[in-house]
Design a protein around this motif. Structure first.
Motif, PDB file in Angstrom:
ATOM      1  N   ASP A 138      -3.384   6.928  21.903  1.00 13.71           N
ATOM      2  CA  ASP A 138      -2.901   6.458  20.600  1.00 13.71           C
ATOM      3  C   ASP A 138      -3.702   5.263  20.093  1.00 13.71           C
ATOM      4  N   ARG A 139      -4.159   4.437  21.002  1.00  7.20           N
ATOM      5  CA  ARG A 139      -4.850   3.215  20.621  1.00  7.20           C
ATOM      6  C   ARG A 139      -6.290   3.489  20.210  1.00  7.20           C
ATOM      7  N   PHE A 140      -6.992   4.314  20.942  1.00  5.38           N
ATOM      8  CA  PHE A 140      -8.418   4.523  20.697  1.00  5.38           C
ATOM      9  C   PHE A 140      -8.748   5.897  20.113  1.00  5.38           C
ATOM     10  N   GLY A 141      -7.782   6.783  20.061  1.00  2.00           N
ATOM     11  CA  GLY A 141      -8.043   8.116  19.542  1.00  2.00           C
ATOM     12  C   GLY A 141      -8.212   9.141  20.650  1.00  2.00           C
ATOM     13  N   ARG A 142      -7.941  10.411  20.318  1.00  2.00           N
ATOM     14  CA  ARG A 142      -7.984  11.466  21.327  1.00  2.00           C
ATOM     15  C   ARG A 142      -9.390  11.691  21.866  1.00  2.00           C
ATOM     16  N   MET A 143     -10.370  11.760  20.968  1.00  2.62           N
ATOM     17  CA  MET A 143     -11.733  12.046  21.413  1.00  2.62           C
ATOM     18  C   MET A 143     -12.308  10.895  22.234  1.00  2.62           C
ATOM     19  N   LYS A 144     -12.094   9.669  21.803  1.00  2.00           N
ATOM     20  CA  LYS A 144     -12.577   8.521  22.575  1.00  2.00           C
ATOM     21  C   LYS A 144     -11.867   8.452  23.932  1.00  2.00           C
ATOM     22  N   GLY A 145     -10.564   8.724  23.917  1.00  2.90           N
ATOM     23  CA  GLY A 145      -9.826   8.736  25.177  1.00  2.90           C
ATOM     24  C   GLY A 145     -10.318   9.825  26.113  1.00  2.90           C
ATOM     25  N   PHE A 146     -10.644  10.978  25.553  1.00  4.06           N
ATOM     26  CA  PHE A 146     -11.175  12.078  26.358  1.00  4.06           C
ATOM     27  C   PHE A 146     -12.505  11.692  26.993  1.00  4.06           C
ATOM     28  N   MET A 147     -13.395  11.086  26.212  1.00  2.00           N
ATOM     29  CA  MET A 147     -14.702  10.688  26.739  1.00  2.00           C
ATOM     30  C   MET A 147     -14.566   9.568  27.764  1.00  2.00           C
ATOM     31  N   LEU A 148     -13.625   8.635  27.509  1.00  2.00           N
ATOM     32  CA  LEU A 148     -13.420   7.529  28.440  1.00  2.00           C
ATOM     33  C   LEU A 148     -12.912   8.035  29.789  1.00  2.00           C
ATOM     34  N   THR A 149     -11.894   8.883  29.766  1.00  2.00           N
ATOM     35  CA  THR A 149     -11.346   9.412  31.027  1.00  2.00           C
ATOM     36  C   THR A 149     -12.333  10.352  31.699  1.00  2.00           C
ATOM     37  N   ASN A 150     -13.094  11.086  30.906  1.00  5.53           N
ATOM     38  CA  ASN A 150     -14.111  11.977  31.476  1.00  5.53           C
ATOM     39  C   ASN A 150     -15.169  11.172  32.227  1.00  5.53           C
ATOM     40  N   GLY A 151     -15.602  10.049  31.637  1.00 12.00           N
ATOM     41  CA  GLY A 151     -16.550   9.180  32.326  1.00 12.00           C
ATOM     42  C   GLY A 151     -15.958   8.573  33.586  1.00 12.00           C
ATOM     43  N   GLY A 152     -14.660   8.228  33.531  1.00  6.48           N
ATOM     44  CA  GLY A 152     -13.999   7.677  34.709  1.00  6.48           C
ATOM     45  C   GLY A 152     -13.947   8.673  35.860  1.00  6.48           C
ATOM     46  N   VAL A 153     -13.695   9.937  35.545  1.00  8.69           N
ATOM     47  CA  VAL A 153     -13.667  10.974  36.580  1.00  8.69           C
ATOM     48  C   VAL A 153     -15.028  11.094  37.252  1.00  8.69           C
ATOM     49  N   ILE A 154     -16.093  11.070  36.466  1.00 10.65           N
ATOM     50  CA  ILE A 154     -17.444  11.188  37.026  1.00 10.65           C
ATOM     51  C   ILE A 154     -17.775   9.982  37.903  1.00 10.65           C
ATOM     52  N   ILE A 155     -17.498   8.788  37.395  1.00 11.14           N
ATOM     53  CA  ILE A 155     -17.856   7.565  38.133  1.00 11.14           C
ATOM     54  C   ILE A 155     -17.054   7.454  39.428  1.00 11.14           C
ATOM     55  N   PHE A 156     -15.725   7.581  39.328  1.00  9.89           N
ATOM     56  CA  PHE A 156     -14.893   7.434  40.530  1.00  9.89           C
ATOM     57  C   PHE A 156     -15.094   8.601  41.497  1.00  9.89           C
ATOM     58  N   GLY A 157     -15.440   9.777  40.964  1.00 10.82           N
ATOM     59  CA  GLY A 157     -15.725  10.901  41.845  1.00 10.82           C
ATOM     60  C   GLY A 157     -16.953  10.661  42.692  1.00 10.82           C
ATOM     61  N   ILE A 158     -17.983  10.051  42.106  1.00  9.99           N
ATOM     62  CA  ILE A 158     -19.200   9.736  42.860  1.00  9.99           C
ATOM     63  C   ILE A 158     -18.928   8.640  43.881  1.00  9.99           C
ATOM     64  N   ILE A 159     -18.195   7.605  43.463  1.00  4.83           N
ATOM     65  CA  ILE A 159     -17.885   6.511  44.398  1.00  4.83           C
ATOM     66  C   ILE A 159     -17.059   7.027  45.567  1.00  4.83           C
ATOM     67  N   GLU A 160     -16.131   7.928  45.294  1.00  4.06           N
ATOM     68  CA  GLU A 160     -15.285   8.481  46.352  1.00  4.06           C
ATOM     69  C   GLU A 160     -16.117   9.151  47.438  1.00  4.06           C
ATOM     70  N   ALA A 161     -17.154   9.865  47.030  1.00  2.00           N
ATOM     71  CA  ALA A 161     -17.987  10.585  47.996  1.00  2.00           C
ATOM     72  C   ALA A 161     -18.726   9.643  48.943  1.00  2.00           C
ATOM     73  N   PHE A 162     -18.928   8.388  48.537  1.00  2.00           N
ATOM     74  CA  PHE A 162     -19.678   7.427  49.361  1.00  2.00           C
ATOM     75  C   PHE A 162     -18.790   6.268  49.834  1.00  2.00           C
ATOM     76  N   SER A 163     -17.500   6.502  49.924  1.00  2.00           N
ATOM     77  CA  SER A 163     -16.574   5.442  50.351  1.00  2.00           C
ATOM     78  C   SER A 163     -16.913   4.977  51.763  1.00  2.00           C
ATOM     79  N   PRO A 164     -17.120   3.682  51.975  1.00  2.00           N
ATOM     80  CA  PRO A 164     -17.501   3.194  53.303  1.00  2.00           C
ATOM     81  C   PRO A 164     -16.331   3.059  54.269  1.00  2.00           C
ATOM     82  N   ASN A 165     -15.104   2.968  53.746  1.00  2.00           N
ATOM     83  CA  ASN A 165     -13.936   2.809  54.608  1.00  2.00           C
ATOM     84  C   ASN A 165     -12.710   3.405  53.931  1.00  2.00           C
ATOM     85  N   TYR A 166     -11.615   3.414  54.670  1.00  2.00           N
ATOM     86  CA  TYR A 166     -10.404   4.076  54.177  1.00  2.00           C
ATOM     87  C   TYR A 166      -9.808   3.357  52.972  1.00  2.00           C
ATOM     88  N   VAL A 167      -9.810   2.038  52.973  1.00  2.00           N
ATOM     89  CA  VAL A 167      -9.215   1.271  51.875  1.00  2.00           C
ATOM     90  C   VAL A 167      -9.923   1.581  50.559  1.00  2.00           C
TER      91      VAL A 167
END
Length: 235
Positions: free
Chosen positions: A181-210
């Protein structure tokens, strides 16, 4: 009397090529969401686990020389790792114990005959794993359980990681509505889409459980946010 469907038809027209292309692309974008939701099946699969034992290479060499069997690893494992009965479906099977090994050393194995070895095992009993764990990699080459040793007294951390992931879904469901609602549907879609890519890559290289569970939390937030935004855009 004009129906609601007729009003929409007069205003926005029939389902055209543009709408079909948008619907198809948004549908494809939700496929990774389903894969992420199903990922615990492959991240935390049940695999056979047993204690590492000291002087493993020396034990293998000794058992191969003094025995005609070709499977030295299995022979040494049966000597060093106790068995326990576990229910598998409708039958009971003998499985390797995860948290204990026999209290026996290479020195004793190398200098005493086989009959005395088993007698010695019965006298000394079992001890807890003091050299880490080995994992059956015949089906899964790498798992979160094996990477972070989530066995024995740390076994509950498997379920905790899944619970934190679902907590991220809950928080993401609450936060994503405001973001869209604050930033718009398309901007929100792109923002969350970028978050999935970034956190997905970081997850694959997690050095520890935390780090792994924290990243999974934010990955879940972005995943459900992307799903909700694509669902709204599809309407």
């Amino acid at each position: 009397m004009m129906h609601y469907d007729d009003i929409l038809k007069n205003i926005i027209g029939e389902l055209g090529t543009h709408q079909k292309i948008c619907f198809f692309l948004l549908g494809i974008s939700t496929v990774p969401v389903m894969l992420i939701i199903m990922s615990p099946v492959f991240l935390f699969p049940p695999v056979d686990t047993w204690c590492k034992y000291p002087d493993s290479n020396e034990l293998r060499q000794h058992m191969c020389i003094n025995n005609s069997t070709g499977n030295c690893d299995e022979l040494v494992k049966n000597l060093m790792i106790p068995k326990e009965k576990k229910v598998a479906g409708c039958e009971t099977q003998l499985k390797n114990e995860q948290c204990h090994r026999y209290n026996i050393s290479f020195d004793y194995v190398s200098y005493y005959p086989e009959a005395n070895i088993y007698s010695y095992i019965n006298q000394t009993g079992k001890i807890e794993c003091d050299h880490g764990w080995e994992y059956d990699r015949s089906q899964y080459k790498s798992t979160v359980t094996g990477q972070f040793d989530l066995v024995c007294d740390r076994f509950y951390l498997n379920a905790l990681a899944s619970s934190i992931f679902m907590l991220g879904f809950l928080v993401g469901s609450l936060v994503s509505g405001y973001v869209l609602d604050r930033f718009g549907r398309m901007k929100g879609f792109m923002l969350t889409n970028g978050g999935v890519i970034i956190f997905g890559i970081i997850e694959a290289f997690s050095p520890n459980y935390v780090v792994f569970v924290v990243v999974r939390f934010f990955l879940a937030m972005c995943t459900i946010g992307r799903y909700i935004s694509s669902f709204v855009l599809g309407e």
